[in-house]
Design a protein around this motif. Structure first.
Motif, short mmCIF file in Angstrom:
data_model
loop_
_atom_site.label_atom_id
_atom_site.label_comp_id
_atom_site.label_asym_id
_atom_site.label_seq_id
_atom_site.Cartn_x
_atom_site.Cartn_y
_atom_site.Cartn_z
N GLY A 1 -55.07 -91.12 -33.47
CA GLY A 1 -56.84 -90.68 -34.02
C GLY A 1 -57.22 -91.49 -35.33
N LEU A 2 -57.81 -91.10 -36.43
CA LEU A 2 -57.96 -91.27 -37.20
C LEU A 2 -57.87 -91.03 -38.58
N VAL A 3 -57.02 -92.18 -38.82
CA VAL A 3 -56.01 -91.88 -40.63
C VAL A 3 -56.00 -92.66 -41.19
N GLN A 4 -56.13 -92.40 -42.97
CA GLN A 4 -56.65 -93.24 -44.01
C GLN A 4 -55.38 -94.37 -44.31
N PRO A 5 -55.80 -95.46 -45.04
CA PRO A 5 -54.75 -95.72 -45.11
C PRO A 5 -53.06 -95.55 -45.72
N GLY A 6 -51.97 -95.85 -45.52
CA GLY A 6 -50.70 -94.78 -46.24
C GLY A 6 -50.02 -93.59 -45.39
N GLY A 7 -51.29 -93.40 -44.39
CA GLY A 7 -50.86 -92.15 -43.91
C GLY A 7 -49.99 -92.18 -42.08
N SER A 8 -49.60 -91.66 -41.56
CA SER A 8 -48.84 -92.01 -40.54
C SER A 8 -49.02 -91.39 -39.36
N ALA B 1 -55.57 -100.45 -33.46
CA ALA B 1 -55.59 -101.06 -32.35
C ALA B 1 -55.75 -99.93 -31.26
N VAL B 2 -56.25 -100.35 -30.19
CA VAL B 2 -55.31 -99.38 -28.89
C VAL B 2 -54.10 -99.67 -28.23
N TYR B 3 -53.21 -98.39 -28.60
CA TYR B 3 -51.68 -98.37 -28.58
C TYR B 3 -51.66 -98.16 -27.11
N LEU B 4 -50.38 -98.87 -26.09
CA LEU B 4 -50.22 -98.80 -24.69
C LEU B 4 -48.76 -98.81 -24.16
N CYS B 5 -48.35 -97.58 -24.25
CA CYS B 5 -46.55 -97.92 -23.37
C CYS B 5 -46.79 -98.71 -22.52
N PHE C 1 -44.42 -100.67 -15.79
CA PHE C 1 -45.91 -99.60 -15.40
C PHE C 1 -46.49 -99.11 -16.97
N TRP C 2 -47.90 -99.41 -16.83
CA TRP C 2 -48.56 -99.54 -18.52
C TRP C 2 -49.07 -98.37 -18.75
N GLY C 3 -49.51 -97.45 -19.95
CA GLY C 3 -50.47 -96.58 -20.07
C GLY C 3 -52.19 -96.70 -20.25
N GLN C 4 -52.74 -95.63 -20.34
CA GLN C 4 -54.71 -96.50 -20.74
C GLN C 4 -54.74 -96.50 -21.74
N GLY C 5 -54.28 -96.31 -23.20
CA GLY C 5 -53.68 -96.32 -24.29
C GLY C 5 -54.62 -95.04 -24.67
N THR C 6 -53.62 -95.18 -26.27
CA THR C 6 -54.87 -94.29 -26.98
C THR C 6 -55.33 -95.03 -28.18
N GLN C 7 -55.74 -94.79 -28.50
CA GLN C 7 -56.92 -95.52 -29.76
C GLN C 7 -55.71 -95.43 -31.19
N VAL C 8 -55.55 -95.65 -32.23
CA VAL C 8 -55.30 -95.87 -33.43
C VAL C 8 -56.17 -96.05 -34.38
N THR C 9 -56.64 -95.46 -35.18
CA THR C 9 -57.92 -96.37 -36.20
C THR C 9 -57.46 -95.90 -37.16
N VAL C 10 -57.30 -96.79 -38.32
CA VAL C 10 -56.72 -96.96 -40.27
C VAL C 10 -58.06 -97.43 -40.82
N SER C 11 -58.79 -96.02 -41.37
CA SER C 11 -59.88 -96.83 -41.66
C SER C 11 -59.98 -95.84 -43.29
N SER C 12 -60.49 -95.90 -44.75
CA SER C 12 -60.52 -95.09 -45.32
C SER C 12 -62.14 -94.37 -45.47
#
Length: 117
Positions: free
Chosen positions: A10-17, A93-97, A106-117
């Motif tokens: 998901g979308l998270v601000q810098p410093g977040g988790s 980035a898109v994070y892939l397992c 084996f690979w997953g299709q990925g989940t989007q992580v966006t870090v932005s203020s």
């Protein structure tokens, strides 16, 4: 065969988790999973290894995430996780397992992580 499905991005601000989850399915295939890992791929960049965890729980991390990310697994539940703390914009980035078995990767299709203020 093993299917991997990521969630938690998901979308998270810098410093977040964020905490990413990877669910592995396939009754027979999951019995053969030894190493699990997380990779990420940002636009215009090569796929980058982020973290791995072995069958006994030993972990290893890329220098770029050392001290901020933590990989874990629950073998009984066929789950792997990536806890991401103190996120930075460059973590976007898109994070892939990834799962390594005795017979295939084996690979997953990925989940989007966006870090932005």
């Amino acid at each position: 065969q093993v299917q991997l499905v990521e969630s938690g991005g998901g979308l998270v601000q810098p410093g977040g988790s964020l905490r990413l989850s990877c669910a592995a399915s396939g009754i027979r295939g999951t019995l053969s999973i030894y190493h699990m890992a997380w990779f990420r791929q940002a636009p215009g960049k090569q796929r980058e290894w982020v973290a791995r965890i072995g069958p006994g729980g030993a972990t290893d991390y890329a220098d770029s995430v050392q001290g901020r990310f933590s990989i874990s697994r629950n073998n009984r539940a066929n789950m792997a996780y990536l806890q991401m703390n103190n996120l930075k914009p460059e973590d976007t980035a898109v994070y892939l397992c990834h799962a390594a078995t005795t017979y295939a990767n084996f690979w997953g299709q990925g989940t989007q992580v966006t870090v932005s203020s």
